[in-house]
Design a protein around this motif. Structure first.
Motif, PDB file in Angstrom:
ATOM      1  N   ALA A 340       0.843  -1.202   0.000  1.00 34.22           N
ATOM      2  CA  ALA A 340       0.000   0.000   0.000  1.00 34.22           C
ATOM      3  C   ALA A 340       0.873   1.245   0.000  1.00 34.22           C
ATOM      4  O   ALA A 340       1.943   1.267   0.605  1.00 34.22           O
ATOM      5  CB  ALA A 340      -0.912   0.013   1.220  1.00 34.22           C
ATOM      6  N   ASP A 342       0.462   5.793   0.157  1.00 36.74           N
ATOM      7  CA  ASP A 342      -0.380   6.958   0.406  1.00 36.74           C
ATOM      8  C   ASP A 342      -1.605   6.605   1.254  1.00 36.74           C
ATOM      9  O   ASP A 342      -2.752   6.903   0.890  1.00 36.74           O
ATOM     10  CB  ASP A 342      -0.823   7.573  -0.931  1.00 36.74           C
ATOM     11  N   ILE A 351      -8.178   5.174   3.008  1.00 34.51           N
ATOM     12  CA  ILE A 351      -7.922   5.255   1.567  1.00 34.51           C
ATOM     13  C   ILE A 351      -6.435   5.013   1.316  1.00 34.51           C
ATOM     14  O   ILE A 351      -5.584   5.530   2.035  1.00 34.51           O
ATOM     15  CB  ILE A 351      -8.329   6.640   1.028  1.00 34.51           C
ATOM     16  N   PHE A 352      -6.143   4.205   0.305  1.00 26.85           N
ATOM     17  CA  PHE A 352      -4.744   3.964  -0.059  1.00 26.85           C
ATOM     18  C   PHE A 352      -4.663   3.478  -1.499  1.00 26.85           C
ATOM     19  O   PHE A 352      -5.677   3.106  -2.111  1.00 26.85           O
ATOM     20  CB  PHE A 352      -4.081   2.953   0.890  1.00 26.85           C
ATOM     21  N   THR A 353      -3.455   3.502  -2.023  1.00 22.06           N
ATOM     22  CA  THR A 353      -3.202   2.980  -3.369  1.00 22.06           C
ATOM     23  C   THR A 353      -2.634   1.575  -3.239  1.00 22.06           C
ATOM     24  O   THR A 353      -1.626   1.347  -2.562  1.00 22.06           O
ATOM     25  CB  THR A 353      -2.205   3.868  -4.131  1.00 22.06           C
ATOM     26  N   ARG A 361      -1.641  -0.391 -10.463  1.00 25.39           N
ATOM     27  CA  ARG A 361      -2.131   0.318  -9.283  1.00 25.39           C
ATOM     28  C   ARG A 361      -3.651   0.436  -9.311  1.00 25.39           C
ATOM     29  O   ARG A 361      -4.255   0.449 -10.388  1.00 25.39           O
ATOM     30  CB  ARG A 361      -1.540   1.751  -9.222  1.00 25.39           C
ATOM     31  N   GLU A 363      -6.912   2.356  -6.597  1.00 21.29           N
ATOM     32  CA  GLU A 363      -7.240   3.011  -5.337  1.00 21.29           C
ATOM     33  C   GLU A 363      -8.266   2.181  -4.568  1.00 21.29           C
ATOM     34  O   GLU A 363      -9.251   1.702  -5.139  1.00 21.29           O
ATOM     35  CB  GLU A 363      -7.805   4.411  -5.568  1.00 21.29           C
ATOM     36  N   ARG A 365     -10.849   2.407  -1.307  1.00 18.78           N
ATOM     37  CA  ARG A 365     -11.531   3.297  -0.370  1.00 18.78           C
ATOM     38  C   ARG A 365     -12.332   2.406   0.582  1.00 18.78           C
ATOM     39  O   ARG A 365     -13.485   2.078   0.326  1.00 18.78           O
ATOM     40  CB  ARG A 365     -12.441   4.285  -1.110  1.00 18.78           C
ATOM     41  N   ALA A 395     -10.091  -4.035  -5.915  1.00 16.00           N
ATOM     42  CA  ALA A 395     -10.135  -2.789  -5.144  1.00 16.00           C
ATOM     43  C   ALA A 395     -11.568  -2.371  -4.863  1.00 16.00           C
ATOM     44  O   ALA A 395     -11.903  -1.946  -3.745  1.00 16.00           O
ATOM     45  CB  ALA A 395      -9.386  -1.687  -5.892  1.00 16.00           C
TER      46      ALA A 395
END
Length: 537
Positions: A340, A342, A351-353, A361, A363, A365, A395
């Motif tokens: 992960a 950010d 929240i992360f990437t 990649r 995102e 949430r 994701a």
């Protein structure tokens, strides 16, 4: 008349034993019917304190009845009737007590309870019959009744439990055979999840991801023992289920292997190896050996998922996993296949990437609060990627996961202006520290911590609770602490510079919760961290 007095005293003893046995059976059930755990609890808690006053009451009343009956039969009978009334009232208090996780009278529990009272009744009946009309008979009956109350834990844990073992084993074999046949008929993809913590949340995350392949069925609640999983299969696994996600609890070496021999997982997830339940395992080395049994069971064509940033989980992956291995980490790591970046809390979400080693990649949430839950989400993402699912779909699935009950579940009382973070299920050092991080990062006018401390940490228990207090001192504006372990947390907070005025210590949960209701006001965020020590209250 002496026989009647003796019979009434015997009845009073049986009623008192019924009350004491309700509490003892409650503990026994919560401890998976392990006699050793029952006896350990007795040494630390209140079972003997419950039985001894009743035993004393039975004996003293019996002596008084015997003496009174020697001169006045009618008065002796009145005393004996009074004894029955008093013990009935005491037993009723125990039976109707508030229970956080109530005793369930399963067939096994009914058999244990019934046989214990039957054995006691036979003993007392023999005493009454032998005593007959002798003047000493009521006193002797009372003495035997008092003794039965004092030895009640051992009567339940050793004598009665051993007598019923063949019946229970036969029941178990029948249920296991039915579950094995159900698995052969349905043939789902079985995912086993074990670890010192994070199992239940990871199970929810994995289930959400595998739903993309078709209906996935997770073991409900905390059905993570062999019989719990057997029950989950027999009661909930359907032909439409494509995946079966199994939480695997372990209290000793061999527990995970037993579960693997039952369900034969093709995918294994080891969430973490830490000091949770250290009291049972004895050392982290034994914990590692026990949790690693999941890796041993994954076939060569299977998948094993675990952390890259922990030397113990990495060692299990490198030395015991025969199949494909995917490693995750909460941040970029040289050994990790996904991680992960950010990570942040925003609008009630984490929240992360999500990043793959290939550079892909997506995102995430997530509705799960806290950075520590990122690891649980990553573990599920690794399972999905390992099954060939698109990263973007994985994701999105992770964003639909709701927090499991009592695991950092936010409860918002908008009318009162108070937010409660319910993390009351079985805290461990890592999880408790993470929960304090969530409390620290949540916007609030004041931050309140409510905790009875942590249990089942063996020799490290006091040290870990003091360390929890040291962490809490830098986060909580007010702390409401419960019981002896809560006192250790208080000592840690004081040592770290917390003011005594902000600390409130209570002997039990109800009095502490009443204080919380008195203290809270608009703008407060309240973290309930662990409620396990009160589970038998």
């Amino acid at each position: 008349m002496t026989v009647l007095a003796s019979a009434l005293i015997a009845l009073g003893a049986l009623i008192a034993l019924g009350g004491a046995s309700h509490l003892l059976l409650h503990v026994f059930q919560q401890e998976h019917y392990e006699a050793r755990r029952l006896y350990l609890w007795i040494g630390q808690a209140t079972a003997i304190r419950l039985a001894l006053p009743e035993a004393g009451l039975v004996f003293v009343a019996a002596v008084a009845t015997s003496l009174a009956g020697a001169s006045n039969d009618a008065f002796g009978i009145v005393l004996a009737v009074a004894l029955v009334a008093m013990t009935a009232r005491a037993a009723r208090v125990v039976w109707t007590r508030e229970q956080i996780k109530p005793l369930v009278f399963t067939p096994r529990a009914r058999r244990l309870f019934g046989l214990q009272l039957t054995v006691a009744a036979l003993v007392l009946a023999i005493v009454v019959a032998v005593g007959g009309d002798q003047e000493w008979a009521p006193a002797v009956t009372g003495a035997v009744g008092a003794l039965l109350l004092v030895v009640a834990p051992w009567l339940l844990g050793d004598v009665v439990n051993r007598m019923l073992r063949p019946v229970q084993q036969a029941d178990n074999r029948r249920f296991v055979r039915r579950a094995e046949q159900r698995l052969r008929d349905v043939r789902p993809l079985v995912v086993g999840i074990t670890g010192s913590y994070g199992k239940t949340t990871t199970k929810a995350c994995v289930t959400a991801v595998l739903d993309l392949l078709g209906p996935a069925y997770p073991t409900p609640a905390s059905f993570n023992s062999q019989l719990g999983v057997v029950r989950a299969i027999n009661e909930g696994l359907l032909p439409t289920h494509q995946s079966f996600v199994v939480e695997m609890g372990a209290y000793r070496t061999g527990d995970v292997k037993e579960l693997c021999d039952l369900v034969h997982p093709r995918v294994g997830v080891l969430t973490a190896i830490g000091p949770a339940h250290l009291e049972r395992f004895g050392s982290l080395e034994v914990t590692e050996q026990a949790k690693g049994e999941l890796a041993d069971a994954i076939p060569a064509e299977g998948l094993f998922v675990t952390r890259a940033d922990d030397e113990r989980t990495l060692r299990v992956a490198r030395t015991r996993a025969a199949g494909r291995v995917l490693l995750f980490a909460p941040a970029a790591h040289p050994e990790a296949d996904l991680w992960a970046e950010d990570v942040r809390l925003q609008d009630g979400r984490t929240i992360f990437t999500l990043v793959l080693r290939t550079g892909e990649r997506a995102e995430v949430r997530a509705r799960l609060l806290g950075e520590h839950n990122v690891a649980n989400l990553l573990a599920a993402a690794a399972v999905g990627v390992g099954q060939g699912l698109a990263l973007a779909d994985v994701a999105r699935a992770l964003g639909r996961v709701a927090p499991p009950d009592h695991r950092l579940s936010p409860i918002v009382n908008r009318a009162a202006g108070v937010v409660v973070i319910d993390d009351s299920y079985n805290a461990n050092p890592e999880g408790a520290a993470a929960a304090l991080g969530v409390l620290r990062d949540h916007p609030a006018t004041r931050r309140l911590l409510v905790t009875p401390g942590m249990v089942e940490l063996g020799e490290r228990e006091r040290e870990e609770n003091r360390r929890l207090g040291e962490l809490a001192a830098g986060v909580a504006d007010v702390a409401v602490l419960i019981g002896p372990r809560g006192a250790d947390v208080r000592d840690g907070m004081l040592a770290a510079g917390a003011s005594a005025d902000q600390l409130h210590h209570f002997p039990d949960g109800p009095s502490a919760h009443a204080k919380v209701a008195e203290l809270t006001r608009a703008g407060d965020v309240v973290l309930f961290e662990n409620d396990l020590p009160d589970v038998y209250a």
